[in-house]
Design a protein around this motif. Structure first.
Motif, PDB file in Angstrom:
ATOM      1  N   MET A  95       0.836  -1.172   0.000  1.00 55.04           N
ATOM      2  CA  MET A  95       0.000   0.000   0.000  1.00 55.04           C
ATOM      3  C   MET A  95       0.885   1.240   0.000  1.00 55.04           C
ATOM      4  O   MET A  95       2.039   1.173   0.418  1.00 55.04           O
ATOM      5  CB  MET A  95      -0.954  -0.031   1.189  1.00 55.04           C
ATOM      6  CG  MET A  95      -0.370   0.321   2.534  1.00 55.04           C
ATOM      7  SD  MET A  95      -1.568   0.157   3.850  1.00 55.04           S
ATOM      8  CE  MET A  95      -0.578  -0.779   4.976  1.00 55.04           C
ATOM      9  N   LEU A  96       0.353   2.326  -0.456  1.00 56.44           N
ATOM     10  CA  LEU A  96       1.106   3.570  -0.565  1.00 56.44           C
ATOM     11  C   LEU A  96       0.842   4.424   0.666  1.00 56.44           C
ATOM     12  O   LEU A  96      -0.306   4.600   1.075  1.00 56.44           O
ATOM     13  CB  LEU A  96       0.684   4.324  -1.822  1.00 56.44           C
ATOM     14  CG  LEU A  96       1.405   5.635  -2.097  1.00 56.44           C
ATOM     15  CD1 LEU A  96       2.883   5.380  -2.398  1.00 56.44           C
ATOM     16  CD2 LEU A  96       0.762   6.358  -3.256  1.00 56.44           C
ATOM     17  N   LEU A  97       1.898   4.969   1.264  1.00 56.27           N
ATOM     18  CA  LEU A  97       1.787   5.860   2.425  1.00 56.27           C
ATOM     19  C   LEU A  97       2.333   7.224   2.053  1.00 56.27           C
ATOM     20  O   LEU A  97       3.449   7.342   1.554  1.00 56.27           O
ATOM     21  CB  LEU A  97       2.564   5.300   3.619  1.00 56.27           C
ATOM     22  CG  LEU A  97       2.702   6.222   4.832  1.00 56.27           C
ATOM     23  CD1 LEU A  97       1.336   6.556   5.441  1.00 56.27           C
ATOM     24  CD2 LEU A  97       3.626   5.594   5.872  1.00 56.27           C
ATOM     25  N   GLU A  98       1.516   8.258   2.307  1.00 53.18           N
ATOM     26  CA  GLU A  98       1.961   9.642   2.162  1.00 53.18           C
ATOM     27  C   GLU A  98       1.852  10.310   3.526  1.00 53.18           C
ATOM     28  O   GLU A  98       0.806  10.218   4.169  1.00 53.18           O
ATOM     29  CB  GLU A  98       1.091  10.422   1.176  1.00 53.18           C
ATOM     30  CG  GLU A  98       1.335  10.104  -0.269  1.00 53.18           C
ATOM     31  CD  GLU A  98       0.539  11.030  -1.192  1.00 53.18           C
ATOM     32  OE1 GLU A  98      -0.238  11.877  -0.720  1.00 53.18           O
ATOM     33  OE2 GLU A  98       0.711  10.885  -2.401  1.00 53.18           O
ATOM     34  N   ILE A  99       2.923  10.953   3.960  1.00 56.21           N
ATOM     35  CA  ILE A  99       2.893  11.752   5.180  1.00 56.21           C
ATOM     36  C   ILE A  99       3.127  13.196   4.755  1.00 56.21           C
ATOM     37  O   ILE A  99       4.178  13.522   4.191  1.00 56.21           O
ATOM     38  CB  ILE A  99       3.952  11.304   6.197  1.00 56.21           C
ATOM     39  CG1 ILE A  99       3.693   9.858   6.625  1.00 56.21           C
ATOM     40  CG2 ILE A  99       3.939  12.243   7.407  1.00 56.21           C
ATOM     41  CD1 ILE A  99       4.703   9.297   7.608  1.00 56.21           C
ATOM     42  N   ILE A 100       2.134  14.028   5.037  1.00 51.75           N
ATOM     43  CA  ILE A 100       2.155  15.420   4.589  1.00 51.75           C
ATOM     44  C   ILE A 100       2.080  16.334   5.815  1.00 51.75           C
ATOM     45  O   ILE A 100       1.233  16.134   6.686  1.00 51.75           O
ATOM     46  CB  ILE A 100       0.969  15.701   3.647  1.00 51.75           C
ATOM     47  CG1 ILE A 100       1.012  14.736   2.458  1.00 51.75           C
ATOM     48  CG2 ILE A 100       0.983  17.158   3.184  1.00 51.75           C
ATOM     49  CD1 ILE A 100      -0.241  14.744   1.600  1.00 51.75           C
ATOM     50  N   THR A 101       2.972  17.314   5.877  1.00 54.93           N
ATOM     51  CA  THR A 101       2.944  18.328   6.927  1.00 54.93           C
ATOM     52  C   THR A 101       2.710  19.681   6.249  1.00 54.93           C
ATOM     53  O   THR A 101       2.788  19.780   5.018  1.00 54.93           O
ATOM     54  CB  THR A 101       4.272  18.372   7.709  1.00 54.93           C
ATOM     55  OG1 THR A 101       5.312  18.812   6.846  1.00 54.93           O
ATOM     56  CG2 THR A 101       4.610  17.012   8.307  1.00 54.93           C
TER      57      THR A 101
END
Length: 92
Positions: A1-7
């Motif tokens: 699965m694809l994980l994006e962490i955005i701040t």
């Protein structure tokens, strides 16, 4: 699965992972491949994720720690959405 962490500053991570554990408002929970769609608020704690070929850009490597093959990223709050094997974390 694809994980994006955005701040608010940048997209810190965009990588394939095997599992993601997050500090939800009702306690920590984990998501694996093909998890049911979910949206949740996150509280102060640590986002933990594992994967075989996780790629973190050099500029952001100091924001993550790796303990026993598991990456960790501290947050103060945020929101998570999981849908169609894509996890998006908006974190503070």
């Amino acid at each position: 699965m694809l994980l994006e962490i955005i701040t608010p500053e940048a997209i810190l991570l965009n990588s394939e992972v095997v599992s993601v554990a997050v500090p939800g408002i009702n306690g920590e929970f984990q998501m694996l491949n093909n998890h049911a769609p979910i949206v949740s608020l996150l509280v102060s704690g640590t986002v933990k994720f594992k994967g075989g070929a996780i790629k973190i850009e050099e500029d952001f490597q100091d924001k993550f720690t790796k303990v026993d093959g598991e990456y960790q990223f501290p947050i103060s709050s945020g929101t998570i959405e999981m849908k169609e094997n894509k996890v998006i974390i908006l974190a503070d």
